[in-house]
Structure formats: structure tokens, C-alpha cells
Scaffold this motif. Structure first.
Motif, mmCIF file in Angstrom:
data_model
loop_
_atom_site.group_PDB
_atom_site.id
_atom_site.type_symbol
_atom_site.label_atom_id
_atom_site.label_comp_id
_atom_site.label_asym_id
_atom_site.label_seq_id
_atom_site.Cartn_x
_atom_site.Cartn_y
_atom_site.Cartn_z
ATOM 1 N N VAL A 22 37.069 -5.926 68.392
ATOM 2 C CA VAL A 22 37.876 -4.972 67.793
ATOM 3 C C VAL A 22 37.262 -3.493 68.102
ATOM 4 O O VAL A 22 38.205 -2.443 68.091
ATOM 5 C CB VAL A 22 37.224 -5.170 66.095
ATOM 6 C CG1 VAL A 22 38.053 -4.070 65.174
ATOM 7 C CG2 VAL A 22 38.065 -6.455 65.616
ATOM 8 N N SER A 23 36.018 -3.117 68.164
ATOM 9 C CA SER A 23 35.554 -1.770 68.459
ATOM 10 C C SER A 23 36.187 -1.495 69.973
ATOM 11 O O SER A 23 36.784 -0.195 70.164
ATOM 12 C CB SER A 23 34.317 -1.558 68.549
ATOM 13 O OG SER A 23 33.783 -1.682 66.904
ATOM 14 N N ALA A 26 39.838 -0.803 69.331
ATOM 15 C CA ALA A 26 40.172 0.386 68.734
ATOM 16 C C ALA A 26 40.026 1.665 69.317
ATOM 17 O O ALA A 26 40.283 2.817 68.885
ATOM 18 C CB ALA A 26 38.866 0.457 67.526
ATOM 19 N N THR A 27 39.386 1.602 70.460
ATOM 20 C CA THR A 27 39.340 2.647 71.398
ATOM 21 C C THR A 27 40.618 3.117 72.193
ATOM 22 O O THR A 27 40.839 4.316 72.537
ATOM 23 C CB THR A 27 38.196 2.593 72.473
ATOM 24 O OG1 THR A 27 36.998 2.056 71.753
ATOM 25 C CG2 THR A 27 37.807 3.791 73.172
ATOM 26 N N LEU B 52 37.921 2.577 62.459
ATOM 27 C CA LEU B 52 37.724 1.115 62.798
ATOM 28 C C LEU B 52 36.181 1.051 63.217
ATOM 29 O O LEU B 52 35.723 -0.208 63.076
ATOM 30 C CB LEU B 52 38.683 0.605 63.923
ATOM 31 C CG LEU B 52 40.051 0.219 63.587
ATOM 32 C CD1 LEU B 52 41.020 -0.128 64.731
ATOM 33 C CD2 LEU B 52 39.984 -1.004 62.445
ATOM 34 N N TYR B 53 35.665 1.849 64.101
ATOM 35 C CA TYR B 53 34.275 1.806 64.480
ATOM 36 C C TYR B 53 33.730 1.777 63.143
ATOM 37 O O TYR B 53 32.432 0.848 63.114
ATOM 38 C CB TYR B 53 33.814 3.145 65.044
ATOM 39 C CG TYR B 53 34.319 3.344 66.587
ATOM 40 C CD1 TYR B 53 35.238 2.316 67.153
ATOM 41 C CD2 TYR B 53 33.961 4.309 67.484
ATOM 42 C CE1 TYR B 53 35.695 2.484 68.632
ATOM 43 C CE2 TYR B 53 34.296 4.360 68.743
ATOM 44 C CZ TYR B 53 34.967 3.509 69.028
ATOM 45 O OH TYR B 53 35.507 3.612 70.566
#
Lengths: 98, 98
Positions: A22-23, A26-27, B52-53
Motif C-alpha cells: 500500500v505505501s 500510495a507514492t 495513506l502513509y
């Protein structure tokens, strides 16, 4: 409070590999802003921050490969690629910043 | 290649807690740029990315507390605080963005 922690913790167990992705994913909006929609604001991004994110992701990737643990290395390998993209964009667009 | 992975992997073993703190602390220069030196470039930061992070760091904190594993929760708890700081700054300075 304790019961929330237990319930969430137990629910996350089978989701660890997904959570690791996810991270990095998310970028993508941040990369989009840097390279396409808001390149004129590249100076607001910290080169130090993104270099360190990339470095740590590389260490975790190595650590995950060492332990043959895809839950660790898959997400971190993808993260490393994303963060290097940020680093390259910041350097190219600002010519160097902190 | 394999021997590099083994050497780095083994060396990292006692450093995991410290490694978990590097990424959160690496966020400090980004926070400094957002709040102090480059606030006019806040629009270049992706609200989606930082939300999200923060969300993922919160999930990992919960997971680490569930497993009573400070190597997981200490760094992620600090990360959560940093990323929420980014989210607040982006919202306040841009009035809302993607």
C-alpha cells in the motif's frame, strides 16, 4: 482499547503482504504531482527525506531476501523503485535541494 | 550478489529497531519544508500519498502492539505522528488537494 488492538491485529495477519504494497503504491499520486501536474513545486519536496526513504527500502529489501521473506522484500523492493523515482525527479527538476 | 545479501542481512539483524526509526525521522526535513521554508509549494505534495502513509503506519502500530513487538510499533507510531503532521500541513496550506 485492548480489544480493538487485538481485533485489528488478528485481522491484519493474512494481509501483511498487501499492507506492504500500500505505501509504495500510495507514492504514485506524489510521483504524478512531481513529474506531471505540479512540477513547478518540486522545490517543496525534500531530497534528504526521499533519499533516506529509498535507502531504508533498499536495506529492508536486502533483509527480506536474506530471510527469504516476500512479505518484507516485495513491498520494499517496489517502494525502493518509487522512492528512487522521487529522488530522480527532485534532482532533475530542482537541480539540487535539501 | 548472494554473499552481499547474506552479509548485509546478517548485519541488519540487531539494527531493526533503529532502522524502523530512520524513515520517520527522515520525514523531518520534509515537514520543515512544508511548514517553514517552502510553504508556498505545499500544492506539490500529494494529500492522498500522505494520508495513506499515515493510515498504514497506524495499522502497523496496532499490529506491533498486538504482537507486543516494539521493533514494529515504536517506529510506526513515530511515523504515524510525522505523516499526520504532513497531512495537517497540506490541508491547512492548500485548503485541500489530491
Amino acid at each position: 482499547m485492548v480489544s480493538i488492538i487485538e481485533r485489528v491485529g488478528k485481522a491484519l495477519e493474512p494481509l501483511m503482504l498487501v499492507m506492504g504494497l500500500v505505501s509504495p503504491l500510495a507514492t504514485l499520486p506524489q510521483l504524478y504531482k512531481l513529474f506531471f501536474s505540479h512540477s513547478e513545486h518540486a522545490a517543496g519536496l525534500s531530497l534528504i527525506t526521499w533519499v533516506l526513504y529509498a535507502f531504508i527500502a533498499l536495506l529492508w529489501t536486502t533483509y527480506g531476501l536474506y530471510h527469504k521473506n516476500p512479505t518484507i522484500w516485495v513491498g520494499n523492493c517496489l517502494g525502493f523503485i518509487m522512492y528512487v523515482g522521487m529522488v530522480v525527479g527532485i534532482i532533475v527538476l530542482t537541480g539540487g535541494t535539501f
